[in-house]
Design a protein around this motif. Structure first.
Motif, PDB file in Angstrom:
ATOM      1  N   ASP B  20      29.701 121.746   4.184  1.00  0.00           N
ATOM      2  CA  ASP B  20      29.791 123.162   3.816  1.00  0.00           C
ATOM      3  C   ASP B  20      28.404 123.683   3.478  1.00  0.00           C
ATOM      4  O   ASP B  20      27.402 122.996   3.754  1.00  0.00           O
ATOM      5  CB  ASP B  20      30.776 123.341   2.651  1.00  0.00           C
ATOM      6  CG  ASP B  20      30.463 122.392   1.486  1.00  0.00           C
ATOM      7  OD1 ASP B  20      29.263 122.180   1.219  1.00  0.00           O
ATOM      8  OD2 ASP B  20      31.401 121.874   0.860  1.00  0.00           O
ATOM      9  N   PHE B  51      36.667 118.450   4.736  1.00  0.00           N
ATOM     10  CA  PHE B  51      36.650 119.915   4.823  1.00  0.00           C
ATOM     11  C   PHE B  51      35.371 120.361   5.520  1.00  0.00           C
ATOM     12  O   PHE B  51      34.322 119.735   5.371  1.00  0.00           O
ATOM     13  CB  PHE B  51      36.707 120.540   3.416  1.00  0.00           C
ATOM     14  CG  PHE B  51      36.400 122.012   3.392  1.00  0.00           C
ATOM     15  CD1 PHE B  51      37.322 122.929   3.897  1.00  0.00           C
ATOM     16  CD2 PHE B  51      35.191 122.491   2.901  1.00  0.00           C
ATOM     17  CE1 PHE B  51      37.024 124.291   3.909  1.00  0.00           C
ATOM     18  CE2 PHE B  51      34.897 123.846   2.896  1.00  0.00           C
ATOM     19  CZ  PHE B  51      35.825 124.747   3.408  1.00  0.00           C
ATOM     20  N   MET B  52      35.481 121.447   6.254  1.00  0.00           N
ATOM     21  CA  MET B  52      34.294 121.990   6.909  1.00  0.00           C
ATOM     22  C   MET B  52      34.393 123.520   6.911  1.00  0.00           C
ATOM     23  O   MET B  52      35.453 124.077   7.201  1.00  0.00           O
ATOM     24  CB  MET B  52      34.213 121.458   8.333  1.00  0.00           C
ATOM     25  CG  MET B  52      32.889 121.703   8.978  1.00  0.00           C
ATOM     26  SD  MET B  52      32.598 120.569  10.347  1.00  0.00           S
ATOM     27  CE  MET B  52      33.840 121.101  11.498  1.00  0.00           C
ATOM     28  N   SER B  53      33.286 124.167   6.610  1.00  0.00           N
ATOM     29  CA  SER B  53      33.245 125.638   6.640  1.00  0.00           C
ATOM     30  C   SER B  53      32.362 126.069   7.817  1.00  0.00           C
ATOM     31  O   SER B  53      31.962 125.240   8.630  1.00  0.00           O
ATOM     32  CB  SER B  53      32.660 126.160   5.327  1.00  0.00           C
ATOM     33  OG  SER B  53      31.295 125.797   5.260  1.00  0.00           O
ATOM     34  N   SER B  54      32.029 127.359   7.845  1.00  0.00           N
ATOM     35  CA  SER B  54      31.180 127.856   8.928  1.00  0.00           C
ATOM     36  C   SER B  54      29.811 127.172   8.916  1.00  0.00           C
ATOM     37  O   SER B  54      29.218 126.939   9.962  1.00  0.00           O
ATOM     38  CB  SER B  54      31.003 129.368   8.802  1.00  0.00           C
ATOM     39  OG  SER B  54      30.422 129.698   7.563  1.00  0.00           O
ATOM     40  N   LEU B  57      30.137 124.061  10.893  1.00  0.00           N
ATOM     41  CA  LEU B  57      30.156 124.321  12.338  1.00  0.00           C
ATOM     42  C   LEU B  57      28.738 124.563  12.847  1.00  0.00           C
ATOM     43  O   LEU B  57      28.349 124.066  13.902  1.00  0.00           O
ATOM     44  CB  LEU B  57      31.050 125.531  12.643  1.00  0.00           C
ATOM     45  CG  LEU B  57      32.552 125.337  12.402  1.00  0.00           C
ATOM     46  CD1 LEU B  57      33.282 126.665  12.494  1.00  0.00           C
ATOM     47  CD2 LEU B  57      33.154 124.346  13.397  1.00  0.00           C
ATOM     48  N   ALA B  82      43.132 118.824  10.392  1.00  0.00           N
ATOM     49  CA  ALA B  82      42.681 120.141   9.901  1.00  0.00           C
ATOM     50  C   ALA B  82      41.288 120.476  10.441  1.00  0.00           C
ATOM     51  O   ALA B  82      40.997 121.633  10.778  1.00  0.00           O
ATOM     52  CB  ALA B  82      42.664 120.162   8.379  1.00  0.00           C
ATOM     53  N   LYS B  85      41.611 121.283  14.124  1.00  0.00           N
ATOM     54  CA  LYS B  85      42.150 122.633  14.305  1.00  0.00           C
ATOM     55  C   LYS B  85      41.013 123.661  14.207  1.00  0.00           C
ATOM     56  O   LYS B  85      40.915 124.579  15.031  1.00  0.00           O
ATOM     57  CB  LYS B  85      43.214 122.902  13.225  1.00  0.00           C
ATOM     58  CG  LYS B  85      43.934 124.213  13.372  1.00  0.00           C
ATOM     59  CD  LYS B  85      45.012 124.343  12.313  1.00  0.00           C
ATOM     60  CE  LYS B  85      45.715 125.670  12.415  1.00  0.00           C
ATOM     61  NZ  LYS B  85      46.738 125.838  11.373  1.00  0.00           N
ATOM     62  N   LEU B  86      40.156 123.471  13.224  1.00  0.00           N
ATOM     63  CA  LEU B  86      39.020 124.373  13.041  1.00  0.00           C
ATOM     64  C   LEU B  86      38.079 124.305  14.248  1.00  0.00           C
ATOM     65  O   LEU B  86      37.611 125.339  14.744  1.00  0.00           O
ATOM     66  CB  LEU B  86      38.270 123.997  11.756  1.00  0.00           C
ATOM     67  CG  LEU B  86      37.024 124.811  11.434  1.00  0.00           C
ATOM     68  CD1 LEU B  86      37.384 126.257  11.127  1.00  0.00           C
ATOM     69  CD2 LEU B  86      36.275 124.212  10.253  1.00  0.00           C
ATOM     70  N   MET B  89      39.708 126.163  17.000  1.00  0.00           N
ATOM     71  CA  MET B  89      39.657 127.603  16.725  1.00  0.00           C
ATOM     72  C   MET B  89      38.293 128.191  17.076  1.00  0.00           C
ATOM     73  O   MET B  89      38.190 129.311  17.558  1.00  0.00           O
ATOM     74  CB  MET B  89      39.896 127.857  15.231  1.00  0.00           C
ATOM     75  CG  MET B  89      41.301 127.647  14.765  1.00  0.00           C
ATOM     76  SD  MET B  89      42.349 128.957  15.283  1.00  0.00           S
ATOM     77  CE  MET B  89      41.462 130.324  14.627  1.00  0.00           C
ATOM     78  N   ALA B  90      37.259 127.402  16.770  1.00  0.00           N
ATOM     79  CA  ALA B  90      35.896 127.900  16.982  1.00  0.00           C
ATOM     80  C   ALA B  90      35.384 127.596  18.387  1.00  0.00           C
ATOM     81  O   ALA B  90      34.211 127.814  18.680  1.00  0.00           O
ATOM     82  CB  ALA B  90      34.964 127.296  15.935  1.00  0.00           C
ATOM     83  N   GLY B  91      36.261 127.069  19.233  1.00  0.00           N
ATOM     84  CA  GLY B  91      35.902 126.839  20.631  1.00  0.00           C
ATOM     85  C   GLY B  91      35.012 125.637  20.859  1.00  0.00           C
ATOM     86  O   GLY B  91      34.411 125.493  21.926  1.00  0.00           O
TER      87      GLY B  91
END
Lengths: 282, 111
Positions: B20, B51-54, B57, B82, B85-86, B89-91
């Motif tokens: 993060d 967990f990972m946030s923007s 990424l 999870a 999935k992220l 979602m972010a391609g």
């Protein structure tokens, strides 16, 4: 991330119809943890929850309003003029106000909850997303009557007719920006809690309406993915995705699932609370 | 957050904890240092990433870019559901090679 001042926190609630009730669970969790929200952005179903939160309604009031507003009743009355207009366009004067479902009951209920309230009445700055039917541009609504902004934002293509606001013909915000994280970035948010949902795709396509929803869902989901990718990669605001997990299908008007949806929203948020607290130094 | 390196023909960098805003810079620096120390091919084991946030990424993107610029590749292995999935979602599945196991990721370099 500046350490000298508290980062501005935005909550973005994307489109998702009944699934957007997960935002109430999110709110419950943030409230318990003492995490303040500085701005709210809502799109489509998310605009209902963003609006009630921004007006300062209590969580219980929001749950009651949800049950009152967002149930199957609002979809029962067909807009026969619109449906016949689709078949006989000249005879029934088909136009940009096409929608298969009458909006009278829904509009009446929105008026019961929001009445004459405007964006100026909100306690937390609020932005609601819609789409210009003619240009296809994303439209941010941050002034005027809340009822108009919400009605435009939830004008689901094929279901409800477009809504005129300030001389523009507006439809569902999800047609241009299903999870408007960029609006929060533009407004200066440094920490963005992003709750969004993909459109459910029907497993059977046996009618023209199902076919239309299916195509609409495919396009909205693709837009959702590409926007999310761009917002995450291209900006330096910290975007914290909050994606509740559902172990069952939640369809457009499964309002009986709201308690479950709310719980899942709370659960998904709880997992992020320690990190959010650390970021905000609280 | 911790990074454990398992040396091999292709090194495996196992990340545990969260990626993060508070940890991304450290992760990017560690990955990039490893890449520029003569290991442009990297497998990042994400099985213990919680967990990972923007910011996470963006850290992955930076490492992928760095590895490819150095003539190698940065490939991901076994993200938790999870996290996967992220990534979807972010391609990321379209631009980064992501594998269900570390073995699959290592084997992919032999292709």
């Amino acid at each position: 991330m500046p350490k000298t001042k508290k980062p501005r926190v935005a909550l973005v609630i994307g489109s998702g119809s009944v699934k957007c009730a997960a935002a109430l669970g999110l709110w419950k969790s943030l409230d318990r943890a003492g995490i303040p929200i500085d701005m709210l952005v809502g799109c489509s179903g998310g605009s209902l929850y963003a609006s009630t939160m921004s007006l300062g309604f209590t969580l219980d009031e929001c749950i009651q309003y949800t049950a009152r507003l967002w149930n199957k009743d609002v979809t029962l009355k067909r807009n026969w003029n619109g449906i016949l207009g689709a078949v006989f366009p000249s005879l029934f004067n088909f136009g940009d106000t096409f929608g298969m479902v009458s909006d009278k009951l829904m509009l009446g209920r929105l008026n019961q909850v929001y009445g004459e309230k405007t964006f100026a009445d909100t306690k937390i700055p609020l932005t609601i997303m819609a789409t210009d039917f003619y240009s296809g541009e994303m439209v941010t609504l941050a002034e005027g009557k809340l009822v108009d902004a919400i009605r435009a934002s939830i004008a689901i293509p094929f279901v409800w007719s477009a809504h005129k606001v300030g001389g523009r013909t507006l439809i569902d915000g999800s047609a241009s920006n299903p999870m408007p994280v960029d609006v929060a970035i533009k407004e200066g948010a440094e920490v963005i809690l992003a709750m969004g949902f993909q459109s459910p795709l029907p497993t059977q396509v046996k009618s023209i309406s199902r076919y239309a929803f299916h195509i609409n869902g495919i396009m909205t989901n693709s837009l959702y993915h590409s926007n999310f990718a761009f917002h995450n990669a291209a900006h330096h605001a910290e975007i914290i995705p909050i994606f509740p997990e559902f172990d069952r299908p939640i369809r457009l008007f499964d309002t009986d699932q709201i308690p479950y949806v709310l719980d899942q929203g709370e659960k998904a948020t709880e997992a992020q609370i320690p990190y959010i607290r650390k970021l905000l130094n609280i | 957050m911790e990074i454990t390196i398992t040396p091999g023909k292709i090194d495996v960098l196992a990340v545990s904890g969260t990626i993060d805003a508070l940890t991304a810079a450290e992760i990017t620096a560690s990955f990039n240092k490893h890449i520029h120390d003569g290991h442009p091919d990297v497998v990042a084991d994400f099985s213990n990433v919680e967990f990972m946030s923007s910011a996470g990424l963006r850290a992955i993107l930076a490492s992928v870019k760095e590895a490819r610029a150095a003539g190698g590749d940065f490939r991901l292995a076994c993200p938790q559901p999870a996290i996967d999935k992220l990534l979807k979602m972010a391609g990321f599945h379209n631009i980064v090679k992501i594998f269900p196991t570390v073995q699959d990721a290592l084997a992919s370099f032999g292709d």
